[in-house]
Design a protein around this motif. Structure first.
Motif, mmCIF file in Angstrom:
data_model
loop_
_atom_site.group_PDB
_atom_site.id
_atom_site.type_symbol
_atom_site.label_atom_id
_atom_site.label_comp_id
_atom_site.label_asym_id
_atom_site.label_seq_id
_atom_site.Cartn_x
_atom_site.Cartn_y
_atom_site.Cartn_z
ATOM 1 N N LEU A 20 -0.619 6.367 -1.428
ATOM 2 C CA LEU A 20 -1.155 7.173 -2.528
ATOM 3 C C LEU A 20 -0.781 6.559 -3.879
ATOM 4 O O LEU A 20 -1.549 6.607 -4.839
ATOM 5 C CB LEU A 20 -0.586 8.593 -2.413
ATOM 6 C CG LEU A 20 -1.172 9.683 -3.290
ATOM 7 C CD1 LEU A 20 -2.652 9.875 -2.989
ATOM 8 C CD2 LEU A 20 -0.431 11.003 -3.063
ATOM 9 N N ALA A 21 0.416 5.974 -3.927
ATOM 10 C CA ALA A 21 0.895 5.378 -5.175
ATOM 11 C C ALA A 21 0.420 3.933 -5.333
ATOM 12 O O ALA A 21 0.813 3.246 -6.279
ATOM 13 C CB ALA A 21 2.429 5.435 -5.208
ATOM 14 N N GLY A 22 -0.387 3.477 -4.382
ATOM 15 C CA GLY A 22 -0.945 2.124 -4.503
ATOM 16 C C GLY A 22 0.037 1.015 -4.205
ATOM 17 O O GLY A 22 -0.152 -0.124 -4.636
ATOM 18 N N VAL A 23 1.092 1.325 -3.466
ATOM 19 C CA VAL A 23 2.095 0.312 -3.134
ATOM 20 C C VAL A 23 1.819 -0.226 -1.730
ATOM 21 O O VAL A 23 1.699 0.552 -0.784
ATOM 22 C CB VAL A 23 3.512 0.934 -3.198
ATOM 23 C CG1 VAL A 23 4.541 0.010 -2.590
ATOM 24 C CG2 VAL A 23 3.865 1.241 -4.634
ATOM 25 N N PRO A 24 1.690 -1.535 -1.563
ATOM 26 C CA PRO A 24 1.399 -2.066 -0.237
ATOM 27 C C PRO A 24 2.559 -1.847 0.737
ATOM 28 O O PRO A 24 3.721 -2.050 0.385
ATOM 29 C CB PRO A 24 1.159 -3.563 -0.479
ATOM 30 C CG PRO A 24 1.674 -3.851 -1.839
ATOM 31 C CD PRO A 24 1.780 -2.568 -2.601
ATOM 32 N N ALA A 25 2.218 -1.385 1.929
ATOM 33 C CA ALA A 25 3.244 -1.134 2.944
ATOM 34 C C ALA A 25 2.670 -1.445 4.313
ATOM 35 O O ALA A 25 1.464 -1.369 4.527
ATOM 36 C CB ALA A 25 3.683 0.330 2.885
ATOM 37 N N VAL A 26 3.560 -1.816 5.221
ATOM 38 C CA VAL A 26 3.166 -2.052 6.608
ATOM 39 C C VAL A 26 3.969 -1.096 7.466
ATOM 40 O O VAL A 26 5.184 -0.982 7.295
ATOM 41 C CB VAL A 26 3.485 -3.515 7.014
ATOM 42 C CG1 VAL A 26 3.403 -3.695 8.511
ATOM 43 C CG2 VAL A 26 2.542 -4.471 6.316
ATOM 44 N N VAL A 27 3.305 -0.363 8.374
ATOM 45 C CA VAL A 27 4.016 0.541 9.280
ATOM 46 C C VAL A 27 4.012 -0.092 10.666
ATOM 47 O O VAL A 27 2.953 -0.441 11.191
ATOM 48 C CB VAL A 27 3.335 1.929 9.366
ATOM 49 C CG1 VAL A 27 4.189 2.890 10.187
ATOM 50 C CG2 VAL A 27 3.060 2.492 7.990
ATOM 51 N N LEU A 58 -2.806 20.470 -8.657
ATOM 52 C CA LEU A 58 -2.595 19.468 -9.708
ATOM 53 C C LEU A 58 -1.768 18.277 -9.227
ATOM 54 O O LEU A 58 -1.526 17.346 -9.989
ATOM 55 C CB LEU A 58 -1.858 20.125 -10.902
ATOM 56 C CG LEU A 58 -2.482 21.387 -11.478
ATOM 57 C CD1 LEU A 58 -1.591 21.963 -12.576
ATOM 58 C CD2 LEU A 58 -3.876 21.081 -12.022
ATOM 59 N N THR A 59 -1.302 18.340 -7.989
ATOM 60 C CA THR A 59 -0.325 17.334 -7.545
ATOM 61 C C THR A 59 -0.886 16.415 -6.460
ATOM 62 O O THR A 59 -0.135 15.639 -5.874
ATOM 63 C CB THR A 59 0.939 18.031 -6.983
ATOM 64 O OG1 THR A 59 0.511 18.937 -5.951
ATOM 65 C CG2 THR A 59 1.683 18.800 -8.037
ATOM 66 N N ARG A 60 -2.191 16.514 -6.205
ATOM 67 C CA ARG A 60 -2.799 15.734 -5.108
ATOM 68 C C ARG A 60 -2.639 14.230 -5.289
ATOM 69 O O ARG A 60 -2.612 13.481 -4.328
ATOM 70 C CB ARG A 60 -4.296 16.052 -5.004
ATOM 71 C CG ARG A 60 -4.606 17.516 -4.790
ATOM 72 C CD ARG A 60 -4.315 17.900 -3.362
ATOM 73 N NE ARG A 60 -4.249 19.330 -3.193
ATOM 74 C CZ ARG A 60 -5.284 20.109 -2.867
ATOM 75 N NH1 ARG A 60 -6.465 19.572 -2.671
ATOM 76 N NH2 ARG A 60 -5.126 21.400 -2.714
ATOM 77 N N THR A 61 -2.588 13.791 -6.555
ATOM 78 C CA THR A 61 -2.537 12.351 -6.816
ATOM 79 C C THR A 61 -1.143 11.767 -6.621
ATOM 80 O O THR A 61 -0.966 10.554 -6.666
ATOM 81 C CB THR A 61 -2.943 12.052 -8.270
ATOM 82 O OG1 THR A 61 -2.034 12.788 -9.111
ATOM 83 C CG2 THR A 61 -4.370 12.478 -8.555
ATOM 84 N N GLY A 62 -0.146 12.630 -6.447
ATOM 85 C CA GLY A 62 1.214 12.135 -6.263
ATOM 86 C C GLY A 62 1.911 11.781 -7.572
ATOM 87 O O GLY A 62 2.992 11.191 -7.556
ATOM 88 N N ARG A 63 1.311 12.150 -8.712
ATOM 89 C CA ARG A 63 1.978 11.889 -10.000
ATOM 90 C C ARG A 63 2.847 13.075 -10.392
ATOM 91 O O ARG A 63 2.662 14.176 -9.893
ATOM 92 C CB ARG A 63 0.924 11.686 -11.099
ATOM 93 C CG ARG A 63 0.157 10.380 -10.970
ATOM 94 C CD ARG A 63 -1.181 10.455 -11.674
ATOM 95 N NE ARG A 63 -1.117 10.808 -13.085
ATOM 96 C CZ ARG A 63 -1.281 9.951 -14.091
ATOM 97 N NH1 ARG A 63 -1.491 8.677 -13.852
ATOM 98 N NH2 ARG A 63 -1.251 10.353 -15.342
#
Ligand code: FAD
Length: 508
Positions: free
Chosen positions: A26-33, A429-434
């Protein structure tokens, strides 16, 4: 072998790992699970999510799907140690004053669907086997179907469960108490007179035998039941030994006198009441969340909730660090905020074990009576309801005399944005994770304009249950970190990093 490079390596696709991965995506940070299993674990395991977890899922718009998959039975409040007095969760001003009866695999399905929607993915049959970290990142070795692979990330989060490989490779201290009871849990087809024994606030009744057998049956969907069982055979079994029909049948015979039998075991696994917690949740660039950081008996249904809430606490912080907005010190607040919460759950589950456990000494029945009487007192009931629901949490504040709202969860109030549209909920108001800066009285908040790239600023009028402040700053995980007065710029800097050059992000 060249390493595949990413931002965060998340090890384990259970509730903790999937929550963390969705927050990072959601925050646009690349991750691998990575997960060692070939597919999602379809065993029901955990049966309930608590009100605070429900609230947090609502913050990201995940609750409707979760409720849609829940078992259609509404418990009235919660329970402590199966005592006959319901805990009144409604005393905590929540939209979800009851545990949501949801098999764990269904929550994992909701989270994984969201992860995929956000462009993320779980690499299945990827077992982490080695790990080394240096000043700049973490390199792991993974055994995959096409051979061994190397991956490198700036951070790694171990969400690899109670028997965490990462914990063992790092050699992290995991002190606590060894198991004294061994149990099994199975999703199965039962025949006969299956007594669900749902009482309004307890989802299933405990049946025991004088020989130490234990059975608890809970209805699942699709004609299946979940049986939690123990007995002399289960106590003596090795952790990885399969749960057999004979073992289950012996317990049902002893506890239900032949009225219930097993026709088919669909999924089964073993667990214990060992109680342990990592001393440190952060080891350099490696962090731990969920059962990899803390284990305890499932009494009171807390483990998955803890893991999901750990991940909500850590996700936005790690994302802010990886985006270069905040210094790495922010990650130390994860330990400060989440370690005490799990420590308290460990203490509470041990206490419940004593109250619920075999009546080895004559004190236990009296203890049940004393606690039952105490829970009839409204203040005692409210206290315990807040603990079990996860709603009473107050995060530590650096201020000597903090505003009464600081560190508390932001209630999901109805808000009029003054745009002529129907009211919205705070959780809309918090759906974007900001983070959200909620201006409830046209407060002078010009200082916040320089953070508009990270904060959503909203002017609104609270329609129901207005918080007692002109404005509040709410972190992405839903906790209030500023509630009017001086120090807004300092608070924004502390949690979101130094001011940027963006313009005014006011909406509404
Ligand atoms: C009978 C029972 C009832 C319960 N009831 C409740 C309840 O009502 N409410 C509640 O909150 N909790 C409950 N719990 C606890 C809950 O099941 C756990 O706390 C929860 O599963 C922890 O989630 P997690 O994501 O931390 O770990 P897990 O769900 O264990 O996920 C860990 C993942 O890591 C993967 N993995 C492990 N090692 C590796 C490796 N080396 N490489 C790659 N992947 C790896 C695994 O395959 C797994 O998918 C219950 C537990 C039991 C046994």
């Amino acid at each position: 072998m060249n390493a595949q490079v990413t931002g965060v390596i998340v090890v384990g696709a259970g509730g903790a790992g999937l929550t963390l991965a969705t927050e990072l995506a959601l925050a646009g940070v690349p991750a691998v699970v990575l997960d060692r299993l070939p597919g999602r674990n379809l065993q029901s395991r955990a049966g309930a999510i608590q009100p605070r977890t429900a609230e947090m899922l609502a913050l990201r718009g995940l609750l409707d799907d979760t409720l849609g998959r829940s078992i259609d039975y509404r418990l009235v409040g919660g329970h402590f140690a199966g005592l006959p007095v319901p805990l009144d969760y409604a005393a905590w001003d929540t939209r979800y004053p009851h545990p949501v009866l949801l098999p764990q695999d269904q929550l994992e399905a909701v989270l994984e669907d969201r992860l995929v929607e956000l462009g993320g993915q779980v690499l299945r049959e990827h077992r982490l086997t080695g790990l080394r970290q240096d000043a700049d990142g973490v390199t792991v070795t993974v055994t995959a179907p096409d051979g061994d692979r190397t991956l490198r990330g700036r951070h790694l989060v171990a969400c690899d469960g109670a028997h965490s490989s990462v914990r063992k490779i790092i050699g992290a201290a995991f002190p606590g108490e060894a198991a004294t009871a061994r149990m099994a849990t199975a999703d199965l087809v039962l025949t006969g007179d299956v007594d669900d024994s749902t009482t309004g606030h307890i989802s299933s009744r405990i049946h025991t035998s004088p020989q130490g057998h234990f059975a608890m049956i809970t209805p699942l969907a699709n004609g299946l039941h979940k049986l939690i069982l123990s007995g002399p055979r289960t106590m003596a079994a090795e952790r990885d030994a399969p749960v057999t029909t004979e073992e289950v049948r012996e317990v049902l015979q002893a506890t239900h006198g032949g009225k219930v039998d097993v026709a088919e075991i669909r999924y089964a696994s073993r667990f214990s009441n060992a109680s342990r917690q990592l001393e440190q949740y952060r080891h350099g660039r490696v962090l731990f969340a969920g059962d990899s950081a803390h284990i305890h008996s499932p009494a009171g249904g807390q483990g998955l909730n803890l893991g999901v809430q750990d991940a909500f606490n850590l996700g936005w912080k790690l994302a802010a660090v990886l985006r270069g907005e905040v210094a790495e010190d922010l990650l130390d607040t994860y330990q400060a905020e989440r370690h005490p919460v799990a420590a308290r759950v460990l203490a509470l589950t041990r206490a419940q074990g004593v109250v619920m456990g075999p009546q080895r000494d004559g004190g236990v029945p009296e203890l049940r009576d004393v606690l039952t009487d105490l829970l009839r007192l409204p203040d005692a009931n409210r206290y315990m309801a807040g603990v079990m629901a996860g709603l009473d949490l107050c995060l530590p504040s650096p201020d000597a005399a903090p505003h009464p709202l600081l560190g508390l969860r932001m209630p999901d109030v109805d808000l009029d944005l003054g745009d002529g549209e129907p009211p919205v909920r705070f959780s809309d108001l918090t759906r974007t994770g900001r983070g959200v800066l909620l201006d409830l009285a046209e407060a002078p908040l010009a200082a916040a304009a320089a953070w508009s790239d990270r904060i959503t600023r909203v002017r609104a009028r609270a329609i129901s249950g207005s918080p007692d402040a002109e404005a509040v700053l709410v972190r992405p995980d839903g906790y209030v970190c500023w509630a009017g007065g001086a120090g807004l710029a300092e608070t924004l800097t502390r949690w979101f990093g130094p001011a940027g050059r963006a313009g005014d992000g006011t909406s509404g």
